[in-house]
Motif scaffolding. Structure first.
Motif, PDB file in Angstrom:
ATOM      1  N   TRP A   1      -7.065   0.328 -17.808  1.00 28.18           N
ATOM      2  CA  TRP A   1      -6.905  -0.004 -16.392  1.00 28.18           C
ATOM      3  C   TRP A   1      -6.153   1.102 -15.650  1.00 28.18           C
ATOM      4  CZ3 TRP A   1      -9.502  -3.506 -13.777  1.00 28.18           C
ATOM      5  CH2 TRP A   1      -9.120  -3.778 -12.454  1.00 28.18           C
ATOM      6  N   THR A   2      -5.138   1.651 -16.284  1.00 24.71           N
ATOM      7  CA  THR A   2      -4.398   2.754 -15.664  1.00 24.71           C
ATOM      8  C   THR A   2      -5.324   3.924 -15.384  1.00 24.71           C
ATOM      9  OG1 THR A   2      -2.351   2.088 -16.788  1.00 24.71           O
ATOM     10  CG2 THR A   2      -2.455   4.340 -15.943  1.00 24.71           C
ATOM     11  N   LEU A   3      -6.198   4.217 -16.321  1.00 22.20           N
ATOM     12  CA  LEU A   3      -7.169   5.289 -16.121  1.00 22.20           C
ATOM     13  C   LEU A   3      -8.110   4.962 -14.959  1.00 22.20           C
ATOM     14  CD1 LEU A   3      -8.511   7.949 -17.102  1.00 22.20           C
ATOM     15  CD2 LEU A   3      -9.940   6.515 -18.605  1.00 22.20           C
ATOM     16  N   LEU A   4      -8.615   3.730 -14.915  1.00 22.67           N
ATOM     17  CA  LEU A   4      -9.564   3.342 -13.879  1.00 22.67           C
ATOM     18  C   LEU A   4      -8.959   3.436 -12.484  1.00 22.67           C
ATOM     19  CD1 LEU A   4     -12.441   2.177 -13.341  1.00 22.67           C
ATOM     20  CD2 LEU A   4     -11.396  -0.107 -13.441  1.00 22.67           C
ATOM     21  N   MET A   5      -7.669   3.204 -12.376  1.00 22.34           N
ATOM     22  CA  MET A   5      -7.011   3.193 -11.070  1.00 22.34           C
ATOM     23  C   MET A   5      -6.629   4.586 -10.564  1.00 22.34           C
ATOM     24  SD  MET A   5      -7.001   0.116  -9.898  1.00 22.34           S
ATOM     25  CE  MET A   5      -8.635   0.009 -10.658  1.00 22.34           C
ATOM     26  N   THR A   6      -6.931   5.621 -11.322  1.00 22.27           N
ATOM     27  CA  THR A   6      -6.632   6.965 -10.838  1.00 22.27           C
ATOM     28  C   THR A   6      -7.639   7.385  -9.765  1.00 22.27           C
ATOM     29  OG1 THR A   6      -7.980   8.015 -12.561  1.00 22.27           O
ATOM     30  CG2 THR A   6      -5.641   7.641 -13.053  1.00 22.27           C
ATOM     31  N   ARG A   7      -7.275   8.411  -9.021  1.00 25.09           N
ATOM     32  CA  ARG A   7      -8.121   8.881  -7.918  1.00 25.09           C
ATOM     33  C   ARG A   7      -9.488   9.362  -8.401  1.00 25.09           C
ATOM     34  NH1 ARG A   7     -11.245   9.604  -4.962  1.00 25.09           N
ATOM     35  NH2 ARG A   7     -11.298  10.525  -2.868  1.00 25.09           N
ATOM     36  N   ASP A   8      -9.573   9.766  -9.652  1.00 22.48           N
ATOM     37  CA  ASP A   8     -10.832  10.288 -10.184  1.00 22.48           C
ATOM     38  C   ASP A   8     -11.963   9.265 -10.151  1.00 22.48           C
ATOM     39  OD1 ASP A   8      -9.566  12.638 -10.664  1.00 22.48           O
ATOM     40  OD2 ASP A   8      -9.374  12.349 -12.831  1.00 22.48           O
ATOM     41  N   TYR A   9     -11.596   7.976 -10.051  1.00 23.11           N
ATOM     42  CA  TYR A   9     -12.615   6.931 -10.159  1.00 23.11           C
ATOM     43  C   TYR A   9     -12.647   6.015  -8.935  1.00 23.11           C
ATOM     44  CZ  TYR A   9     -12.274   8.646 -14.891  1.00 23.11           C
ATOM     45  OH  TYR A   9     -12.247   9.472 -15.994  1.00 23.11           O
ATOM     46  N   LYS A  10     -12.204   6.530  -7.805  1.00 21.23           N
ATOM     47  CA  LYS A  10     -12.127   5.715  -6.603  1.00 21.23           C
ATOM     48  C   LYS A  10     -13.501   5.180  -6.188  1.00 21.23           C
ATOM     49  CE  LYS A  10     -10.611   5.623  -1.783  1.00 21.23           C
ATOM     50  NZ  LYS A  10     -11.854   4.957  -1.343  1.00 21.23           N
ATOM     51  N   GLU A  11     -14.493   6.054  -6.155  1.00 21.89           N
ATOM     52  CA  GLU A  11     -15.829   5.631  -5.744  1.00 21.89           C
ATOM     53  C   GLU A  11     -16.432   4.638  -6.747  1.00 21.89           C
ATOM     54  OE1 GLU A  11     -14.662   8.949  -3.400  1.00 21.89           O
ATOM     55  OE2 GLU A  11     -14.706   8.709  -5.589  1.00 21.89           O
ATOM     56  N   LEU A  12     -16.143   4.814  -8.011  1.00 18.71           N
ATOM     57  CA  LEU A  12     -16.607   3.862  -9.025  1.00 18.71           C
ATOM     58  C   LEU A  12     -16.000   2.490  -8.783  1.00 18.71           C
ATOM     59  CD1 LEU A  12     -17.985   3.029 -11.669  1.00 18.71           C
ATOM     60  CD2 LEU A  12     -16.029   4.000 -12.906  1.00 18.71           C
ATOM     61  N   VAL A  13     -14.699   2.442  -8.552  1.00 21.06           N
ATOM     62  CA  VAL A  13     -14.029   1.170  -8.288  1.00 21.06           C
ATOM     63  C   VAL A  13     -14.576   0.523  -7.019  1.00 21.06           C
ATOM     64  CG1 VAL A  13     -11.812   0.088  -7.718  1.00 21.06           C
ATOM     65  CG2 VAL A  13     -11.938   1.819  -9.524  1.00 21.06           C
ATOM     66  N   ASP A  14     -14.799   1.329  -5.990  1.00 21.80           N
ATOM     67  CA  ASP A  14     -15.347   0.800  -4.738  1.00 21.80           C
ATOM     68  C   ASP A  14     -16.746   0.231  -4.941  1.00 21.80           C
ATOM     69  OD1 ASP A  14     -13.051   1.532  -3.433  1.00 21.80           O
ATOM     70  OD2 ASP A  14     -13.874   3.381  -2.580  1.00 21.80           O
ATOM     71  N   CYS A  15     -17.472   0.794  -5.881  1.00 21.64           N
ATOM     72  CA  CYS A  15     -18.817   0.287  -6.182  1.00 21.64           C
ATOM     73  C   CYS A  15     -18.750  -1.030  -6.955  1.00 21.64           C
ATOM     74  CB  CYS A  15     -19.595   1.334  -6.978  1.00 21.64           C
ATOM     75  SG  CYS A  15     -21.302   0.890  -7.341  1.00 21.64           S
ATOM     76  N   ILE A  16     -17.768  -1.149  -7.835  1.00 18.02           N
ATOM     77  CA  ILE A  16     -17.610  -2.384  -8.617  1.00 18.02           C
ATOM     78  C   ILE A  16     -17.145  -3.528  -7.735  1.00 18.02           C
ATOM     79  CG2 ILE A  16     -16.332  -3.477 -10.503  1.00 18.02           C
ATOM     80  CD1 ILE A  16     -16.108  -0.680 -11.789  1.00 18.02           C
ATOM     81  N   CYS A  17     -16.179  -3.259  -6.867  1.00 20.25           N
ATOM     82  CA  CYS A  17     -15.543  -4.299  -6.054  1.00 20.25           C
ATOM     83  C   CYS A  17     -15.593  -3.928  -4.578  1.00 20.25           C
ATOM     84  CB  CYS A  17     -14.085  -4.502  -6.490  1.00 20.25           C
ATOM     85  SG  CYS A  17     -13.895  -4.872  -8.245  1.00 20.25           S
ATOM     86  N   ASP A  18     -15.986  -4.875  -3.756  1.00 24.19           N
ATOM     87  CA  ASP A  18     -16.094  -4.629  -2.311  1.00 24.19           C
ATOM     88  C   ASP A  18     -14.750  -4.600  -1.608  1.00 24.19           C
ATOM     89  OD1 ASP A  18     -18.829  -4.393  -2.344  1.00 24.19           O
ATOM     90  OD2 ASP A  18     -19.181  -6.527  -1.986  1.00 24.19           O
ATOM     91  N   ASN A  19     -13.749  -5.275  -2.170  1.00 19.02           N
ATOM     92  CA  ASN A  19     -12.462  -5.382  -1.493  1.00 19.02           C
ATOM     93  C   ASN A  19     -11.366  -5.634  -2.521  1.00 19.02           C
ATOM     94  OD1 ASN A  19     -12.549  -8.319  -2.018  1.00 19.02           O
ATOM     95  ND2 ASN A  19     -14.095  -8.339  -0.388  1.00 19.02           N
ATOM     96  N   MET A  20     -10.129  -5.708  -2.053  1.00 19.35           N
ATOM     97  CA  MET A  20      -8.979  -5.893  -2.949  1.00 19.35           C
ATOM     98  C   MET A  20      -9.011  -7.259  -3.623  1.00 19.35           C
ATOM     99  SD  MET A  20      -7.357  -3.122  -3.130  1.00 19.35           S
ATOM    100  CE  MET A  20      -5.980  -3.788  -4.064  1.00 19.35           C
ATOM    101  N   GLN A  21      -9.528  -8.258  -2.934  1.00 19.80           N
ATOM    102  CA  GLN A  21      -9.618  -9.584  -3.550  1.00 19.80           C
ATOM    103  C   GLN A  21     -10.545  -9.551  -4.764  1.00 19.80           C
ATOM    104  OE1 GLN A  21     -10.877 -12.704  -0.909  1.00 19.80           O
ATOM    105  NE2 GLN A  21     -10.904 -14.260  -2.519  1.00 19.80           N
TER     106      GLN A  21
END
Length: 384
Positions: free
Chosen positions: A147-167
């Motif tokens: 999770w720490t790795l996923l939350m780095t800036r390197d994967y911002k677009e990936l995270v945005d694709c997985i989840c539409d919002n903070m909720q």
């Protein structure tokens, strides 16, 4: 146990996409590949809990997910009504995020596993034990790294694709952490809690009746409220990932034999290294029978009786029972062969590391000689 939120009904956004491909933006695709590659490199080179195990569990989880909603209708054709499938799978078929969370959890569930169990880390007073309050230490460590790795800036677009919002991100995190924790199947407290939750969700509905579970056809269900549906979905997904984690026991005999020996080798190595009091060469045959009776077959029965996996719901149970019978017939002989091969590998390892150890010792000896002077070298103390 956290209860997984499920959609109230099937809709065009989250609906029937279990077996459909998704076209990712090029940058997201690059980040996804980079993330998976980085996670893979964080698996240690141990005989069982290694990258091969990660791949096997992930593929098994995907295979089980693809079976969800695989129902036949009264005419023998494939049931295609999204609303009916939504109800019969407790919303799982309509929740793309939770299905992705299952695959993600399978990928990361044993990251950095050292080849010894939680109990041994407690005995060794590992810093990880204190960091995670001696609760599912290995599982929490794996999740934290991933999770720490996923939350780095390197994967911002990936995270945005997985989840539409903070909720959704918060929800995804809760899905994943609870799924990873579920792979700790030997914790007595957690095992009892899960059993109670399963019985609350299913046993009162009669889904565990043997004669009822023999049918592969989808069974009619009475209307259930949202809380009841979500509790059922939660327990099914936990059971699915547990089954994927021990999937070799529910697959062909050759696959089971291969992974059984790899686990034996890992535990043998730990014992030889002084990191486990248990010598697996003693009692391995009986312990496997116990594992089948207390974990493998009960989990396979749950996969069948929950009714989510349609016409293929009995496959895992069939393989599990066949493997147990085969182990009863051939297990003692196989254990003797495994012990012999493990001893040979250990002896070979010791021989291969002996020259390195001797070289290190020689270097230390030379350093000591230089510091101590001629006398230490057996000379005449400078009196020539």
């Amino acid at each position: 146990t956290y209860i997984f939120p499920m959609p109230l009904r099937c809709n065009a956004t989250t609906g029937m996409k279990v077996n459909q491909s998704v076209q990712l933006p090029s940058l997201v695709n690059v980040q996804l590949r980079k993330y998976v590659s980085t996670i893979c490199r964080k698996y240690r080179k141990v005989p069982f809990h290694d990258l091969d195990h990660c791949a096997h569990v992930t593929m098994s989880a995907v295979k089980l997910l693809k079976r969800i909603g695989n129902y036949t209708n009264s005419n023998g054709g494939i049931l295609s009504d999204p609303d009916r499938i939504h109800d019969m799978t407790y919303g799982i078929a309509s929740n793309a995020l939770v299905r992705f969370a299952v695959v993600f959890a399978a990928l990361i569930h044993d990251v950095d596993h050292p080849g010894v169990p939680n109990g041994q880390l407690s005995n060794e007073s590992s810093p990880l034990v204190a960091e995670h309050s001696d609760q599912c230490t290995l599982e929490q460590n794996s999740f934290q790294i991933a999770w720490t790795l996923l939350m780095t800036r390197d994967y911002k677009e990936l995270v945005d694709c997985i989840c539409d919002n903070m909720q959704e991100l918060s929800q995804f995190r809760l899905y994943v952490v609870n799924l990873v924790i579920s792979t700790e199947i030997f914790n007595p407290r957690l095992k009892l809690t899960r059993l109670e939750k399963w019985e609350q969700a299913f046993a009162l509905d009669g889904y565990l009746e043997e004669e009822h579970s023999r049918s592969n056809a989808p069974r009619p269900r009475e209307a259930e409220d949202q809380t009841d549906m979500e509790q059922k979905a939660t327990m099914v997904l936990i059971c699915l990932l547990q089954a994927a984690d021990i999937s070799p026991t529910m697959q062909s005999w050759s696959i089971y034999k291969k992974w059984n020996e790899r686990l034996f080798q890992e535990m043998y190595n730990a014992h030889q290294a002084g990191r486990s009091p248990r010598d697996p060469s003693i009692g391995w045959f009986q312990s496997e029978l116990w594992f089948f009776d207390n974990f493998v077959i009960p989990i396979a029965q749950k996969l069948r009786t929950c009714g989510v996996f349609g016409s293929s719901s009995s496959d895992c149970l069939t393989y599990a029972r066949e493997n147990k019978r085969e182990w009863e017939n051939r297990g003692e002989e196989l254990v003797q062969e495994m012990v012999q091969r493990a001893r040979e590998k250990h002896a070979q390892t010791m021989r291969s590391t002996a020259p390195e150890a001797s070289a290190v010792s020689a270097v230390h000896d030379k350093e000591n000689i230089a510091l101590a002077g001629p006398t230490a070298a057996g000379g005449d103390g400078g009196q020539k």
